[in-house]
Design an enzyme around this catalytic site. Sequence first.
Site, short mmCIF file in Angstrom:
data_model
loop_
_atom_site.label_atom_id
_atom_site.label_comp_id
_atom_site.label_asym_id
_atom_site.label_seq_id
_atom_site.Cartn_x
_atom_site.Cartn_y
_atom_site.Cartn_z
N SER A 1 0.75 -1.14 -0.01
CA SER A 1 -0.16 0.03 0.00
C SER A 1 0.97 1.42 -0.08
CB SER A 1 -0.99 -0.15 1.29
OG SER A 1 -2.07 0.54 1.14
N ASP B 1 -9.06 -4.83 -6.09
CA ASP B 1 -8.79 -3.89 -5.03
C ASP B 1 -9.03 -2.58 -5.58
OD1 ASP B 1 -7.31 -2.12 -3.14
OD2 ASP B 1 -5.39 -2.58 -3.83
N HIS C 1 -6.64 -6.08 -1.94
CA HIS C 1 -5.59 -5.13 -1.43
C HIS C 1 -4.47 -5.87 -0.43
CE1 HIS C 1 -4.00 -1.23 -0.91
NE2 HIS C 1 -4.17 -1.32 0.41
#
Length: 493
Positions: free
Chosen positions: A191, A429, A454
Amino acid sequence: MAQLHHFPFLKSFLLVLTTLTCVSGKHFRTTKLGVRNRFTPKTADIQGTHNSEEYEVYNYTQTLDHFNFKTESYTTFQQRYVVNRRYWGGPTNNSPIFLYTGEETDIMGDVKYIGFVRVLASRFNALLVYIEHRYYGTSMPFGSKEEAYKNGNTLGFFSSEQALADYAQIIVDVKKDMSAQNCPVIAVGASYGGMLASWFRLKYPHIAYGALASSSPILYFLGLTPENGYDAIVSKDFKSTSTSCYNTIRESWFEIDRVALQPHGLSKLSRMFNTCLPLNTSQDLKGNLESRYDAMAQYDNPADNYLQSFCNAIDGAGEKTYIFDKILAGFAPIYGTSCYQVYDLKFNKHSGWDWQSCTEMVMPMGRGENDTMFQADPFDLDKYSKECEQVFGVTPRPYWAPIEFGGYGIKTVLEKFGSNIIFSNGLRDPYSSGGVLENISDTIVAITTQQGHHCLDVSTPMATDPDWLVAQRETEIKIIEGWLSDYTVPNAN
């Protein structure tokens, strides 16, 4: 931007997760843009980790400001990092070092739940080093979070550029202390941490030999990605799961508006949704509902199938069931039936990610009419900036990150100046809308999966993982294996 999925207690923390990693048309609030610890209690520590005795926790005396020579720049603070030597082949073999670039959360959650890096270490006889991002966890300048977050002056040293310089300083000194100067470093992040990993390779190529960037939306900035990219994928995820479920959500917003306009409408909504406290506005309810939908889509995974569970419950409620009762039926198997906590989703002066969102990590998230399952809520930079100024006394610089890290003309930038970077994304995602989804060169590659969510690839592997996830990880391993086979010790001269 957060991310781990296979936890038996995940359902208990998914509600908390939505407040930490929620995304609205107003601003991006993932503490995982985050990654795993959206799911873990903030008190998560190294106890209970995979063979916790393998991990050594250190504090590094870090420079406050790497880019100035003012007297205050030489102030120091204690920055936490963690080392695992279990798999390391040692410096004489030039065994690699995997550096986990910590993101907007306590590093101990990453140590505990980002299990794929242990797989990498085992496969390549590597040393593991996890570095906590400044202003998160215990790595607080000025001695405490209270002092570090005191005002814009104390927060002024809180940026991705400073964080990358921190990582460079620590890993150089760790290598020196271990006589491992000739060992190649591969940065790994997820991320926001994945964004940092890729930028670390680009900014410090003499230190990082390669990078694995999982679910890293390095293109989610103004002028690079449509503002409705995130919500469009959330909507697509729900619609592909169940069209009737998708339509129920779409229609619910208008029913909320209708009830809110009635006499004592907010009281009725509070009662209907069993909120823990009375609602102040209908927008508070809608924002929190949206955050739940976002979290279910972002963190869905093959083991738990949150979307399928939610939509099965909605569809099983029957056509004649009142629309709010359908929504609550959908939430029950995931969140339980206790009262519904409604959180304040405005910027918070105690939130590190909100500070970053108000300075350089300005990710424009909004949508128009009828392009998602949500009501129209276009991104308004002026309104966004005013809120940042009110909370932090700072004006956002929305174009700075792409200028600093090469977002504009990214293909040309990466082709000419980059190598040895993996961008991995699951196309379910929502953040994949701002990711690198096509190969740039032979050594800057995009790995995508149709089913992935994700940061799923860097979570701890499970025996029940589907074949496509196993294959994704094996592809990443083979690419890194190729990099390391081509590695030569730098000439000391």
